[in-house]
Scaffold this motif. Structure first.
Motif, PDB file in Angstrom:
ATOM      1  N   GLY A   1     -70.435  37.573  -5.290  1.00 35.11           N
ATOM      2  CA  GLY A   1     -70.702  36.092  -4.986  1.00 35.11           C
ATOM      3  C   GLY A   1     -69.582  35.173  -5.924  1.00 35.11           C
ATOM      4  N   TYR A   2     -68.729  35.787  -6.542  1.00 33.72           N
ATOM      5  CA  TYR A   2     -67.909  35.013  -7.226  1.00 33.72           C
ATOM      6  C   TYR A   2     -66.566  34.706  -6.510  1.00 33.72           C
ATOM      7  CZ  TYR A   2     -65.264  33.261 -11.283  1.00 33.72           C
ATOM      8  OH  TYR A   2     -64.461  32.731 -12.312  1.00 33.72           O
ATOM      9  N   THR A   3     -66.126  33.370  -6.271  1.00 35.63           N
ATOM     10  CA  THR A   3     -65.184  33.017  -5.390  1.00 35.63           C
ATOM     11  C   THR A   3     -64.058  32.526  -6.192  1.00 35.63           C
ATOM     12  OG1 THR A   3     -66.108  30.900  -5.019  1.00 35.63           O
ATOM     13  CG2 THR A   3     -66.973  32.737  -3.413  1.00 35.63           C
ATOM     14  N   TYR A   4     -63.924  32.312  -7.654  1.00 40.64           N
ATOM     15  CA  TYR A   4     -62.606  31.684  -8.133  1.00 40.64           C
ATOM     16  C   TYR A   4     -61.614  32.785  -8.270  1.00 40.64           C
ATOM     17  CZ  TYR A   4     -65.491  27.811  -9.357  1.00 40.64           C
ATOM     18  OH  TYR A   4     -66.205  26.561  -9.560  1.00 40.64           O
ATOM     19  N   SER A   5     -60.564  32.463  -8.448  1.00 44.93           N
ATOM     20  CA  SER A   5     -59.366  33.358  -8.249  1.00 44.93           C
ATOM     21  C   SER A   5     -59.145  33.847  -9.525  1.00 44.93           C
ATOM     22  CB  SER A   5     -58.097  32.569  -7.662  1.00 44.93           C
ATOM     23  OG  SER A   5     -57.872  31.621  -8.647  1.00 44.93           O
ATOM     24  N   SER A   6     -59.609  33.259 -10.820  1.00 45.34           N
ATOM     25  CA  SER A   6     -59.491  34.008 -12.257  1.00 45.34           C
ATOM     26  C   SER A   6     -60.784  33.746 -12.868  1.00 45.34           C
ATOM     27  CB  SER A   6     -58.429  33.045 -13.030  1.00 45.34           C
ATOM     28  OG  SER A   6     -58.599  31.819 -13.026  1.00 45.34           O
ATOM     29  N   ALA A   7     -60.914  34.391 -13.923  1.00 46.26           N
ATOM     30  CA  ALA A   7     -62.085  34.442 -14.637  1.00 46.26           C
ATOM     31  C   ALA A   7     -61.652  34.848 -16.107  1.00 46.26           C
ATOM     32  CB  ALA A   7     -62.752  35.632 -14.296  1.00 46.26           C
ATOM     33  N   VAL A   8     -62.657  34.423 -16.829  1.00 45.99           N
ATOM     34  CA  VAL A   8     -62.757  34.801 -18.406  1.00 45.99           C
ATOM     35  C   VAL A   8     -63.895  35.691 -18.491  1.00 45.99           C
ATOM     36  CG1 VAL A   8     -62.885  34.215 -20.824  1.00 45.99           C
ATOM     37  CG2 VAL A   8     -61.670  32.912 -19.278  1.00 45.99           C
TER      38      VAL A   8
ATOM     39  N   SER B   1     -60.466  45.706 -19.582  1.00 45.52           N
ATOM     40  CA  SER B   1     -59.332  45.169 -18.260  1.00 45.52           C
ATOM     41  C   SER B   1     -60.216  44.448 -17.219  1.00 45.52           C
ATOM     42  CB  SER B   1     -58.887  46.621 -17.762  1.00 45.52           C
ATOM     43  OG  SER B   1     -59.966  47.377 -17.357  1.00 45.52           O
ATOM     44  N   GLN B   2     -59.235  44.055 -16.125  1.00 44.87           N
ATOM     45  CA  GLN B   2     -60.286  43.388 -15.071  1.00 44.87           C
ATOM     46  C   GLN B   2     -59.578  43.682 -13.893  1.00 44.87           C
ATOM     47  OE1 GLN B   2     -59.668  39.273 -15.275  1.00 44.87           O
ATOM     48  NE2 GLN B   2     -57.690  39.453 -16.393  1.00 44.87           N
ATOM     49  N   ASP B   3     -59.947  43.695 -12.672  1.00 43.47           N
ATOM     50  CA  ASP B   3     -59.638  43.717 -11.299  1.00 43.47           C
ATOM     51  C   ASP B   3     -59.819  42.424 -10.633  1.00 43.47           C
ATOM     52  OD1 ASP B   3     -59.062  44.011  -8.613  1.00 43.47           O
ATOM     53  OD2 ASP B   3     -59.553  46.362  -8.938  1.00 43.47           O
TER      54      ASP B   3
ATOM     55  N   THR C   1     -64.972  43.769 -14.084  1.00 47.47           N
ATOM     56  CA  THR C   1     -64.224  43.924 -15.385  1.00 47.47           C
ATOM     57  C   THR C   1     -64.585  45.234 -15.834  1.00 47.47           C
ATOM     58  OG1 THR C   1     -63.560  43.226 -17.763  1.00 47.47           O
ATOM     59  CG2 THR C   1     -66.035  42.916 -16.758  1.00 47.47           C
ATOM     60  N   PHE C   2     -63.920  45.917 -16.676  1.00 51.50           N
ATOM     61  CA  PHE C   2     -64.119  47.284 -17.247  1.00 51.50           C
ATOM     62  C   PHE C   2     -64.149  47.421 -18.630  1.00 51.50           C
ATOM     63  CE2 PHE C   2     -64.007  48.916 -12.889  1.00 51.50           C
ATOM     64  CZ  PHE C   2     -62.962  47.906 -12.365  1.00 51.50           C
ATOM     65  N   LEU C   3     -64.865  48.259 -19.376  1.00 57.69           N
ATOM     66  CA  LEU C   3     -64.640  48.384 -20.773  1.00 57.69           C
ATOM     67  C   LEU C   3     -64.794  49.739 -20.939  1.00 57.69           C
ATOM     68  CD1 LEU C   3     -64.516  47.070 -23.705  1.00 57.69           C
ATOM     69  CD2 LEU C   3     -66.989  47.513 -23.658  1.00 57.69           C
ATOM     70  N   GLN C   4     -63.564  50.305 -21.312  1.00 62.99           N
ATOM     71  CA  GLN C   4     -63.268  51.822 -21.616  1.00 62.99           C
ATOM     72  C   GLN C   4     -63.614  51.939 -23.227  1.00 62.99           C
ATOM     73  OE1 GLN C   4     -62.604  54.756 -19.732  1.00 62.99           O
ATOM     74  NE2 GLN C   4     -63.069  55.748 -21.665  1.00 62.99           N
ATOM     75  N   MET C   5     -64.644  52.799 -23.435  1.00 62.18           N
ATOM     76  CA  MET C   5     -64.893  52.745 -24.866  1.00 62.18           C
ATOM     77  C   MET C   5     -64.573  54.338 -25.182  1.00 62.18           C
ATOM     78  SD  MET C   5     -68.354  50.590 -24.925  1.00 62.18           S
ATOM     79  CE  MET C   5     -69.359  51.788 -24.118  1.00 62.18           C
ATOM     80  N   ASN C   6     -63.765  54.682 -26.306  1.00 61.92           N
ATOM     81  CA  ASN C   6     -63.616  56.086 -26.788  1.00 61.92           C
ATOM     82  C   ASN C   6     -64.123  56.030 -28.235  1.00 61.92           C
ATOM     83  OD1 ASN C   6     -62.345  56.683 -24.406  1.00 61.92           O
ATOM     84  ND2 ASN C   6     -60.321  55.578 -25.133  1.00 61.92           N
TER      85      ASN C   6
END
Length: 125
Positions: free
Chosen positions: A25-32, A69-71, A77-82
């Protein structure tokens, strides 16, 4: 707007997990975007942030082990944790504010508009 976290679970020390957060439901084109975590009996930690300019900030304890990262198209958003350690265990949740940057606050000390429900990460030794 609803933030839906996914991807948590249980791993052994040294293992990896990839967390995802979708802003429905988020419609803005960018985000933090920011990932936080909370371990039992501890204060909330800021883990990683990314803004609309792809500027990234990590908590000191990350030490090169995690990648945010983000798409924008998918509003995710994604958080890859190693190299996870037992100290990384806790509830991880994402936060979102309209971008492209934060105004009047810092990455981890900010009252974001939206928060995910949280997802459990367990790391065994």
């Amino acid at each position: 707007v609803q933030l839906v976290d996914s991807g948590g679970g249980s791993v052994q020390a040294g293992g990896s997990l990839r967390l995802s957060c979708e802003a429905r439901g988020y419609t803005y084109s960018s985000a933090v975007w920011t990932w936080f975590r909370r371990a039992p009996g501890k204060e909330r930690d800021g883990v990683a942030s990314i803004n609309g300019y792809d500027e990234i900030y990590y908590g000191e304890f990350v030490k090169g082990r995690f990648t945010i990262s983000q798409d924008n198209a998918k509003k995710m958003t994604f958080l890859q944790m190693n190299s996870l350690t037992p100290e990384d265990a806790g509830i991880y949740f994402c936060a979102l504010d309209e971008g492209p940057q934060l105004y009047g606050g810092t990455w981890f000390d900010y009252d974001y508009h939206y928060y995910g429900q949280g997802i459990q990460v367990n790391v065994s030794s």
